[in-house]
Design a protein around this motif. Structure first.
Motif, PDB file in Angstrom:
ATOM      1  N   LYS A  31       0.863  -1.190   0.000  1.00 46.46           N
ATOM      2  CA  LYS A  31       0.000   0.000   0.000  1.00 46.46           C
ATOM      3  C   LYS A  31       0.895   1.235   0.000  1.00 46.46           C
ATOM      4  O   LYS A  31       1.777   1.373   0.840  1.00 46.46           O
ATOM      5  CB  LYS A  31      -0.918  -0.007   1.226  1.00 46.46           C
ATOM      6  CG  LYS A  31      -1.892  -1.189   1.225  1.00 46.46           C
ATOM      7  CD  LYS A  31      -2.643  -1.322   2.537  1.00 46.46           C
ATOM      8  CE  LYS A  31      -1.765  -1.926   3.617  1.00 46.46           C
ATOM      9  NZ  LYS A  31      -2.548  -2.332   4.819  1.00 46.46           N
ATOM     10  N   ILE A  32       0.653   2.129  -0.975  1.00 44.26           N
ATOM     11  CA  ILE A  32       1.528   3.281  -1.200  1.00 44.26           C
ATOM     12  C   ILE A  32       0.743   4.569  -0.930  1.00 44.26           C
ATOM     13  O   ILE A  32      -0.407   4.704  -1.351  1.00 44.26           O
ATOM     14  CB  ILE A  32       2.064   3.306  -2.642  1.00 44.26           C
ATOM     15  CG1 ILE A  32       2.483   1.895  -3.092  1.00 44.26           C
ATOM     16  CG2 ILE A  32       3.212   4.296  -2.761  1.00 44.26           C
ATOM     17  CD1 ILE A  32       3.583   1.264  -2.286  1.00 44.26           C
ATOM     18  N   LYS A  33       1.398   5.530  -0.265  1.00 47.25           N
ATOM     19  CA  LYS A  33       0.688   6.731   0.192  1.00 47.25           C
ATOM     20  C   LYS A  33       0.512   7.798  -0.879  1.00 47.25           C
ATOM     21  O   LYS A  33      -0.324   8.697  -0.727  1.00 47.25           O
ATOM     22  CB  LYS A  33       1.414   7.320   1.404  1.00 47.25           C
ATOM     23  CG  LYS A  33       1.348   6.400   2.626  1.00 47.25           C
ATOM     24  CD  LYS A  33       1.967   7.029   3.853  1.00 47.25           C
ATOM     25  CE  LYS A  33       1.818   6.101   5.063  1.00 47.25           C
ATOM     26  NZ  LYS A  33       2.413   6.679   6.286  1.00 47.25           N
ATOM     27  N   MET A  93      -4.209  -4.129  -8.899  1.00 44.42           N
ATOM     28  CA  MET A  93      -3.950  -2.757  -8.456  1.00 44.42           C
ATOM     29  C   MET A  93      -5.274  -2.074  -8.155  1.00 44.42           C
ATOM     30  O   MET A  93      -6.223  -2.153  -8.959  1.00 44.42           O
ATOM     31  CB  MET A  93      -3.201  -1.969  -9.543  1.00 44.42           C
ATOM     32  CG  MET A  93      -2.897  -0.523  -9.127  1.00 44.42           C
ATOM     33  SD  MET A  93      -1.959   0.403 -10.383  1.00 44.42           S
ATOM     34  CE  MET A  93      -3.243   0.718 -11.616  1.00 44.42           C
ATOM     35  N   TYR A  94      -5.358  -1.416  -6.997  1.00 43.00           N
ATOM     36  CA  TYR A  94      -6.557  -0.663  -6.646  1.00 43.00           C
ATOM     37  C   TYR A  94      -6.199   0.813  -6.595  1.00 43.00           C
ATOM     38  O   TYR A  94      -5.283   1.231  -5.880  1.00 43.00           O
ATOM     39  CB  TYR A  94      -7.107  -1.116  -5.298  1.00 43.00           C
ATOM     40  CG  TYR A  94      -8.438  -0.481  -4.975  1.00 43.00           C
ATOM     41  CD1 TYR A  94      -9.572  -0.750  -5.752  1.00 43.00           C
ATOM     42  CD2 TYR A  94      -8.576   0.385  -3.901  1.00 43.00           C
ATOM     43  CE1 TYR A  94     -10.796  -0.176  -5.464  1.00 43.00           C
ATOM     44  CE2 TYR A  94      -9.803   0.965  -3.598  1.00 43.00           C
ATOM     45  CZ  TYR A  94     -10.908   0.683  -4.390  1.00 43.00           C
ATOM     46  OH  TYR A  94     -12.129   1.267  -4.112  1.00 43.00           O
ATOM     47  N   LEU A  95      -6.894   1.605  -7.394  1.00 42.09           N
ATOM     48  CA  LEU A  95      -6.585   3.028  -7.534  1.00 42.09           C
ATOM     49  C   LEU A  95      -7.868   3.801  -7.796  1.00 42.09           C
ATOM     50  O   LEU A  95      -8.598   3.497  -8.753  1.00 42.09           O
ATOM     51  CB  LEU A  95      -5.588   3.230  -8.691  1.00 42.09           C
ATOM     52  CG  LEU A  95      -5.248   4.662  -9.092  1.00 42.09           C
ATOM     53  CD1 LEU A  95      -4.504   5.388  -7.966  1.00 42.09           C
ATOM     54  CD2 LEU A  95      -4.420   4.670 -10.375  1.00 42.09           C
ATOM     55  N   GLU A  96      -8.154   4.748  -6.914  1.00 42.94           N
ATOM     56  CA  GLU A  96      -9.298   5.666  -7.077  1.00 42.94           C
ATOM     57  C   GLU A  96     -10.599   4.930  -7.398  1.00 42.94           C
ATOM     58  O   GLU A  96     -11.311   5.258  -8.356  1.00 42.94           O
ATOM     59  CB  GLU A  96      -8.977   6.726  -8.138  1.00 42.94           C
ATOM     60  CG  GLU A  96      -7.855   7.658  -7.698  1.00 42.94           C
ATOM     61  CD  GLU A  96      -7.657   8.835  -8.648  1.00 42.94           C
ATOM     62  OE1 GLU A  96      -8.460   8.993  -9.600  1.00 42.94           O
ATOM     63  OE2 GLU A  96      -6.697   9.604  -8.429  1.00 42.94           O
ATOM     64  N   LYS A  99      -2.897   5.860  -1.433  1.00 41.22           N
ATOM     65  CA  LYS A  99      -3.339   6.263  -2.762  1.00 41.22           C
ATOM     66  C   LYS A  99      -3.555   5.066  -3.677  1.00 41.22           C
ATOM     67  O   LYS A  99      -4.521   5.023  -4.460  1.00 41.22           O
ATOM     68  CB  LYS A  99      -2.294   7.208  -3.380  1.00 41.22           C
ATOM     69  CG  LYS A  99      -2.677   7.739  -4.760  1.00 41.22           C
ATOM     70  CD  LYS A  99      -3.888   8.647  -4.696  1.00 41.22           C
ATOM     71  CE  LYS A  99      -4.192   9.248  -6.063  1.00 41.22           C
ATOM     72  NZ  LYS A  99      -5.388  10.116  -6.014  1.00 41.22           N
ATOM     73  N   VAL A 100      -2.656   4.085  -3.597  1.00 44.33           N
ATOM     74  CA  VAL A 100      -2.722   2.947  -4.511  1.00 44.33           C
ATOM     75  C   VAL A 100      -2.243   1.700  -3.772  1.00 44.33           C
ATOM     76  O   VAL A 100      -1.429   1.772  -2.839  1.00 44.33           O
ATOM     77  CB  VAL A 100      -1.854   3.204  -5.770  1.00 44.33           C
ATOM     78  CG1 VAL A 100      -0.382   3.350  -5.415  1.00 44.33           C
ATOM     79  CG2 VAL A 100      -2.055   2.108  -6.814  1.00 44.33           C
ATOM     80  N   GLY A 101      -2.786   0.537  -4.184  1.00 42.30           N
ATOM     81  CA  GLY A 101      -2.374  -0.712  -3.566  1.00 42.30           C
ATOM     82  C   GLY A 101      -2.149  -1.791  -4.610  1.00 42.30           C
ATOM     83  O   GLY A 101      -2.777  -1.778  -5.678  1.00 42.30           O
TER      84      GLY A 101
END
Length: 411
Positions: A256-258, A296-299, A368-370
């Motif tokens: 998980k990235i901030k 990938m999970y994003l927005e 932000k993204v995972g």
């Protein structure tokens, strides 16, 4: 060949083992830890957290000396007892209808040094020195190193026969995990076990790289200070739990990235498209279906990222690992995360619900993204270890997780 030996374990009295056995200290919340220490006087946590009685946060040598002191108290009160002869121990853990069964023994420091015992993780010198100093003062080790070996029918048969007998321990912990232990004291059976492992080419560390490295360092220190060193001293071995490679379970960590390193969503996806085939999925919680594919999970959307192998060289055991691929194609070059251990922009998650937890935390704005991936398998671990390579941090979460205090190895 793999040299192992039986040992005289320090073990809880049979009527107290369920109270003594504990998970690793780090696995408890502060609330859980305090509750156990307040209401269970037999918990092994009293030994490894000796400051509780004095309401003090002890550190360094002061803590180590008190650990040793309380350990001796447990012995004097017969909470812990020492076996009269060297034994092997069959230990079985049953969790969620899955059974792990292996052998507790002493593993050879010399074979650790000679790479018969193979490693796949790097260790930190500071942590090695810290734990070696701990071992020197407390004079025991209560956490086995988890190692695996190629399935062996003869060893399996020995264990099967032992399990027909009444177990020495049979208890269930509060997390509904069942534990059983059989003691092997028969001389012929012990010789059979040792001889079968001598036919084994290698043992592979699955969990416990720092514990084994620290035992190695402690052994060197003890040997150098012993003018009568023979090679038979307890410090020439470290306590291990050996389990067939078919029985261990390997799970993945997600990442998980901030932030996106200053990129917009569109700029980020454009850079990804140079190395991946990108598809928005319709699945509510998308999990990868194959190697070299990432979730990938994003927005608010799950994406499938499939590696375009023409743009990435899979030319050694390390570069074929999905954790390394993710690092070399996304985390480092695009998101500028170079140190996977220390960069505070990345957090790791594991467990059977880790995808849904990752989604929830991203939806709440914590990240932000995972990214998620397929678990690494035992063949990949062995290939890395055989090649003398090192996996990226948090590449595997391996079970079984062993309890402390069920068998103790005196140094």
């Amino acid at each position: 060949m793999a040299i192992i030996k039986p040992f005289k374990a320090i073990r809880p009295a049979k009527d107290k083992v369920a109270f003594v056995a504990s998970k690793s200290y780090q696995e408890y919340s502060r609330k859980e830890l305090n509750a156990i220490l307040a209401f269970n006087p037999f918990s092994f946590l009293h030994i490894i957290n000796p400051g509780y009685r004095r309401a003090k946060n002890l550190k360094g040598q002061e803590r180590y000396k008190l650990v040793h002191q309380i350990y001796l108290e447990f012995l004097s009160k017969n909470v812990l007892l020492k076996d009269a002869q060297d034994c092997f121990y069959v230990y079985q853990i049953q969790k969620d209808n899955y059974i792990y069964c292996g052998l507790l023994c002493g593993a050879s420091i010399a074979e650790y040094q000679n790479d018969v015992i193979k490693k796949h993780e790097a260790t930190l010198q500071r942590r090695e020195e810290l734990f070696a100093n701990y071992l020197k003062t407390v004079e025991f080790n209560a956490e086995p190193v988890l190692m695996t070996y190629k399935d062996n029918a003869a060893i399996a048969e020995v264990i099967k026969k032992e399990k027909l007998k009444e177990p020495q321990y049979d208890f269930t912990t509060r997390d509904s995990v069942s534990h059983k232990l059989w003691v092997i004291s028969d001389p012929a059976t012990k010789i059979k076990i040792e001889s079968e492992f001598q036919k084994t080419d290698a043992l592979y560390i699955a969990d416990g790289h720092h514990r084994s490295a620290s035992s190695n360092l402690y052994s060197k220190i003890a040997q150098s200070s012993n003018p009568n060193h023979t090679g038979k001293e307890p410090y020439n071995y470290f306590m291990s739990f050996l389990i067939p490679e078919s029985e261990i379970k390997i799970y993945e960590f997600n990442r998980k990235i901030k932030d996106l390193n200053g990129l917009t969503k569109e700029e980020f996806l454009t850079q990804l498209a140079l190395t991946y085939r990108i598809e928005i999925t319709e699945e509510n919680l998308f999990k990868p279906k194959q190697k070299h594919q990432f979730s990938m999970y994003l927005e608010g959307d799950f994406y499938s990222l499939t590696l375009l192998e023409n743009n990435y060289s899979l030319n050694d055991a390390l570069r074929t690992l999905d954790t390394q691929i993710l690092y070399k194609t996304i985390l480092e070059p695009i998101l500028n995360i170079k140190d996977l251990r220390k960069d505070k922009r990345i957090v790791y998650g594991y467990g059977k619900n880790n995808i849904s937890i990752m989604k929830e935390e991203i939806d709440k704005g914590k990240f932000k993204v995972g990214f998620s991936m397929m678990p690494i398998n035992i063949s990949e671990i062995k290939a890395i270890a055989d090649a003398g390579l090192v996996m990226p941090p948090k590449s595997t979460y391996i079970e079984p997780k062993l309890r402390s205090g069920i068998t103790i190895y005196e140094l």
